[in-house]
Each structure stands twice: as structure tokens, then as C-alpha cells.
Scaffold this motif. Sequence first.
Motif, PDB file in Angstrom:
ATOM      1  N   GLY A   8       0.781  -1.228   0.000  1.00 45.02           N
ATOM      2  CA  GLY A   8       0.000   0.000   0.000  1.00 45.02           C
ATOM      3  C   GLY A   8       0.815   1.283   0.000  1.00 45.02           C
ATOM      4  N   THR A   9       2.100   1.183  -0.284  1.00 51.19           N
ATOM      5  CA  THR A   9       2.940   2.382  -0.330  1.00 51.19           C
ATOM      6  C   THR A   9       3.098   2.855  -1.771  1.00 51.19           C
ATOM      7  OG1 THR A   9       5.019   1.175  -0.575  1.00 51.19           O
ATOM      8  CG2 THR A   9       4.230   1.550   1.682  1.00 51.19           C
ATOM      9  N   ASN A  10       3.823   3.922  -1.955  1.00 51.77           N
ATOM     10  CA  ASN A  10       4.077   4.462  -3.294  1.00 51.77           C
ATOM     11  C   ASN A  10       5.330   3.880  -3.931  1.00 51.77           C
ATOM     12  OD1 ASN A  10       1.838   6.161  -3.548  1.00 51.77           O
ATOM     13  ND2 ASN A  10       2.819   7.715  -2.272  1.00 51.77           N
ATOM     14  N   THR A  39       1.293  -1.751  -4.756  1.00 49.21           N
ATOM     15  CA  THR A  39       2.293  -0.716  -4.987  1.00 49.21           C
ATOM     16  C   THR A  39       2.322  -0.390  -6.481  1.00 49.21           C
ATOM     17  OG1 THR A  39       4.103  -2.289  -5.334  1.00 49.21           O
ATOM     18  CG2 THR A  39       3.727  -1.534  -3.062  1.00 49.21           C
ATOM     19  N   ARG A  40       3.242   0.470  -6.881  1.00 51.52           N
ATOM     20  CA  ARG A  40       3.372   0.861  -8.281  1.00 51.52           C
ATOM     21  C   ARG A  40       4.479   0.083  -9.004  1.00 51.52           C
ATOM     22  NH1 ARG A  40       4.909   6.125  -8.930  1.00 51.52           N
ATOM     23  NH2 ARG A  40       5.856   6.117  -6.884  1.00 51.52           N
ATOM     24  N   VAL A  41       4.909  -1.015  -8.427  1.00 51.01           N
ATOM     25  CA  VAL A  41       5.954  -1.831  -9.042  1.00 51.01           C
ATOM     26  C   VAL A  41       5.414  -2.464 -10.325  1.00 51.01           C
ATOM     27  CG1 VAL A  41       7.404  -3.881  -8.764  1.00 51.01           C
ATOM     28  CG2 VAL A  41       7.124  -2.277  -6.862  1.00 51.01           C
ATOM     29  N   GLY A  42       6.209  -2.375 -11.381  1.00 49.21           N
ATOM     30  CA  GLY A  42       5.856  -2.975 -12.665  1.00 49.21           C
ATOM     31  C   GLY A  42       6.942  -3.928 -13.126  1.00 49.21           C
ATOM     32  N   ASP A  43       6.963  -4.189 -14.420  1.00 46.14           N
ATOM     33  CA  ASP A  43       7.941  -5.132 -14.966  1.00 46.14           C
ATOM     34  C   ASP A  43       9.380  -4.693 -14.730  1.00 46.14           C
ATOM     35  OD1 ASP A  43       6.115  -6.999 -15.836  1.00 46.14           O
ATOM     36  OD2 ASP A  43       6.049  -6.250 -17.886  1.00 46.14           O
ATOM     37  N   ASP A  44       9.662  -3.393 -14.840  1.00 45.75           N
ATOM     38  CA  ASP A  44      11.035  -2.931 -14.597  1.00 45.75           C
ATOM     39  C   ASP A  44      11.457  -3.214 -13.164  1.00 45.75           C
ATOM     40  OD1 ASP A  44      11.249  -2.072 -17.220  1.00 45.75           O
ATOM     41  OD2 ASP A  44      10.897   0.045 -16.746  1.00 45.75           O
ATOM     42  N   GLN A  70       1.606  -3.531 -11.036  1.00 52.67           N
ATOM     43  CA  GLN A  70       1.601  -3.388 -12.488  1.00 52.67           C
ATOM     44  C   GLN A  70       2.485  -4.433 -13.170  1.00 52.67           C
ATOM     45  OE1 GLN A  70       2.618   0.743 -13.214  1.00 52.67           O
ATOM     46  NE2 GLN A  70       1.194   1.412 -11.644  1.00 52.67           N
ATOM     47  N   VAL A  71       2.878  -5.455 -12.436  1.00 50.85           N
ATOM     48  CA  VAL A  71       3.727  -6.510 -12.987  1.00 50.85           C
ATOM     49  C   VAL A  71       2.942  -7.316 -14.013  1.00 50.85           C
ATOM     50  CG1 VAL A  71       5.015  -8.610 -12.457  1.00 50.85           C
ATOM     51  CG2 VAL A  71       5.157  -6.643 -10.926  1.00 50.85           C
ATOM     52  N   GLY A  72       3.595  -7.613 -15.126  1.00 47.51           N
ATOM     53  CA  GLY A  72       3.007  -8.439 -16.171  1.00 47.51           C
ATOM     54  C   GLY A  72       3.848  -9.683 -16.395  1.00 47.51           C
ATOM     55  N   ASP A  73       3.589 -10.342 -17.493  1.00 42.46           N
ATOM     56  CA  ASP A  73       4.285 -11.598 -17.800  1.00 42.46           C
ATOM     57  C   ASP A  73       5.803 -11.447 -17.826  1.00 42.46           C
ATOM     58  OD1 ASP A  73       1.793 -12.736 -18.010  1.00 42.46           O
ATOM     59  OD2 ASP A  73       1.895 -13.079 -20.182  1.00 42.46           O
ATOM     60  N   GLY A  74       6.287 -10.373 -18.424  1.00 44.10           N
ATOM     61  CA  GLY A  74       7.733 -10.182 -18.539  1.00 44.10           C
ATOM     62  C   GLY A  74       8.426 -10.125 -17.190  1.00 44.10           C
ATOM     63  N   GLY A  75       7.864  -9.369 -16.270  1.00 39.64           N
ATOM     64  CA  GLY A  75       8.452  -9.268 -14.932  1.00 39.64           C
ATOM     65  C   GLY A  75       8.364 -10.569 -14.167  1.00 39.64           C
ATOM     66  N   ALA A  76       7.226 -11.240 -14.272  1.00 42.96           N
ATOM     67  CA  ALA A  76       7.033 -12.513 -13.572  1.00 42.96           C
ATOM     68  C   ALA A  76       8.025 -13.560 -14.076  1.00 42.96           C
ATOM     69  CB  ALA A  76       5.605 -13.005 -13.751  1.00 42.96           C
ATOM     70  N   ILE A  77       8.188 -13.645 -15.378  1.00 41.83           N
ATOM     71  CA  ILE A  77       9.118 -14.623 -15.952  1.00 41.83           C
ATOM     72  C   ILE A  77      10.556 -14.299 -15.571  1.00 41.83           C
ATOM     73  CG2 ILE A  77      10.029 -15.561 -18.123  1.00 41.83           C
ATOM     74  CD1 ILE A  77       7.223 -16.614 -17.336  1.00 41.83           C
ATOM     75  N   ALA A  78      10.911 -13.016 -15.513  1.00 42.63           N
ATOM     76  CA  ALA A  78      12.268 -12.626 -15.101  1.00 42.63           C
ATOM     77  C   ALA A  78      12.549 -13.102 -13.681  1.00 42.63           C
ATOM     78  CB  ALA A  78      12.440 -11.114 -15.210  1.00 42.63           C
ATOM     79  N   VAL A  79      11.590 -12.924 -12.781  1.00 41.85           N
ATOM     80  CA  VAL A  79      11.757 -13.393 -11.403  1.00 41.85           C
ATOM     81  C   VAL A  79      11.887 -14.915 -11.392  1.00 41.85           C
ATOM     82  CG1 VAL A  79      10.662 -13.581  -9.142  1.00 41.85           C
ATOM     83  CG2 VAL A  79      10.605 -11.402 -10.365  1.00 41.85           C
ATOM     84  N   TYR A  98      -4.525 -10.043  -9.183  1.00 42.47           N
ATOM     85  CA  TYR A  98      -4.863  -8.679  -9.603  1.00 42.47           C
ATOM     86  C   TYR A  98      -3.700  -7.978 -10.303  1.00 42.47           C
ATOM     87  CZ  TYR A  98      -8.619  -9.799  -6.403  1.00 42.47           C
ATOM     88  OH  TYR A  98      -9.643 -10.432  -5.757  1.00 42.47           O
ATOM     89  N   THR A  99      -3.022  -8.720 -11.151  1.00 40.21           N
ATOM     90  CA  THR A  99      -1.964  -8.161 -11.997  1.00 40.21           C
ATOM     91  C   THR A  99      -2.272  -8.549 -13.435  1.00 40.21           C
ATOM     92  OG1 THR A  99      -0.547 -10.126 -11.933  1.00 40.21           O
ATOM     93  CG2 THR A  99      -0.234  -8.492 -10.163  1.00 40.21           C
ATOM     94  N   ALA A 100      -1.393  -8.144 -14.342  1.00 41.99           N
ATOM     95  CA  ALA A 100      -1.534  -8.506 -15.748  1.00 41.99           C
ATOM     96  C   ALA A 100      -0.858  -9.838 -16.071  1.00 41.99           C
ATOM     97  CB  ALA A 100      -0.959  -7.394 -16.630  1.00 41.99           C
ATOM     98  N   VAL A 101      -0.370 -10.539 -15.073  1.00 37.76           N
ATOM     99  CA  VAL A 101       0.282 -11.832 -15.296  1.00 37.76           C
ATOM    100  C   VAL A 101      -0.779 -12.841 -15.711  1.00 37.76           C
ATOM    101  CG1 VAL A 101       1.671 -13.670 -14.283  1.00 37.76           C
ATOM    102  CG2 VAL A 101       2.099 -11.289 -13.642  1.00 37.76           C
ATOM    103  N   THR A 102      -0.571 -13.448 -16.864  1.00 36.42           N
ATOM    104  CA  THR A 102      -1.547 -14.377 -17.428  1.00 36.42           C
ATOM    105  C   THR A 102      -1.417 -15.771 -16.809  1.00 36.42           C
ATOM    106  OG1 THR A 102      -0.044 -15.053 -19.203  1.00 36.42           O
ATOM    107  CG2 THR A 102      -1.504 -13.150 -19.642  1.00 36.42           C
TER     108      THR A 102
END
Length: 123
Positions: A8-10, A39-44, A70-79, A98-102
Motif C-alpha cells: 500500500g505504499t508508493n 504498490t506501483r511496481v511494474g515489470d522494470d 503493475q507486474v506483467g508476464d515479462g516481470g514474472a518470468i524474469a523473477v 490482480y496483476t496482468a500476469v496471465t
Amino acid sequence: QVKLNFRGTNVGDDGANAIANGLQGLQQLQQVALYFESTRVGDDGANAIANGLQGLQQLQKIHMIFAGTQVGDGGAIAVGNALQALTQLQKITMNFYYTAVTDEAKNSLREKLSRPGVDLTVC
């Protein structure tokens, strides 16, 4: 053991990058819990975290919550790729609600990280 709760932070990608840099110096770390929920964490940011995890060869347990980010497939796969190289892992929990990860990416993570002796949860 390290537990970092940013729920819940920025915190965004820049913050995740700073966290990743800090993780790199903890090479003897055996357990880590990272809570990025809402949070505002995304793929980067997820890519940065993946890079930060790569040197943690002693890591046995990891709990990561990216729900509501805001994490999607690219970020999830990188992890997932980073975790695959950590052969001491015994327990992996990754939450992408509740992300864009498919579902396809989640299934790919399950296949990639599944091995004997590992308690794995990807949701």
C-alpha cells in the motif's frame, strides 16, 4: 531472514531497484519475504528484483507478493528465471493476484520452478 513489507505504499520501479541493490549484498541470506502488494511496481521493478536475487545462492525460502501491482508476464518470468538458478530453494511462494500476469505465464513459472523437494505456490 529478511522481511520487507511495502504494501500500500508508493514504492515503484525505482524503489524496487534500490531494494534489489540492497539484496545483492546479502549473499548468506536464507529466507526472504518481499511484500509489494498494492504498490506501483511494474515489470522494470520485477526485473530489478530478479537481478537482486541472482547472487543469493544460499536462499532456501522466498515469499513474494506482487498482488495489485503493475507486474506483467515479462516481470514474472524474469523473477522465475532468477529463482530457477537458486538450487538451494526449498519453498517458493509467488502471488500475482490482480496483476496482468496471465495464466499461461503462471503455468510456465510452475513448470520452470517445479523440482523434487521444492514446496511451490504460484497464484
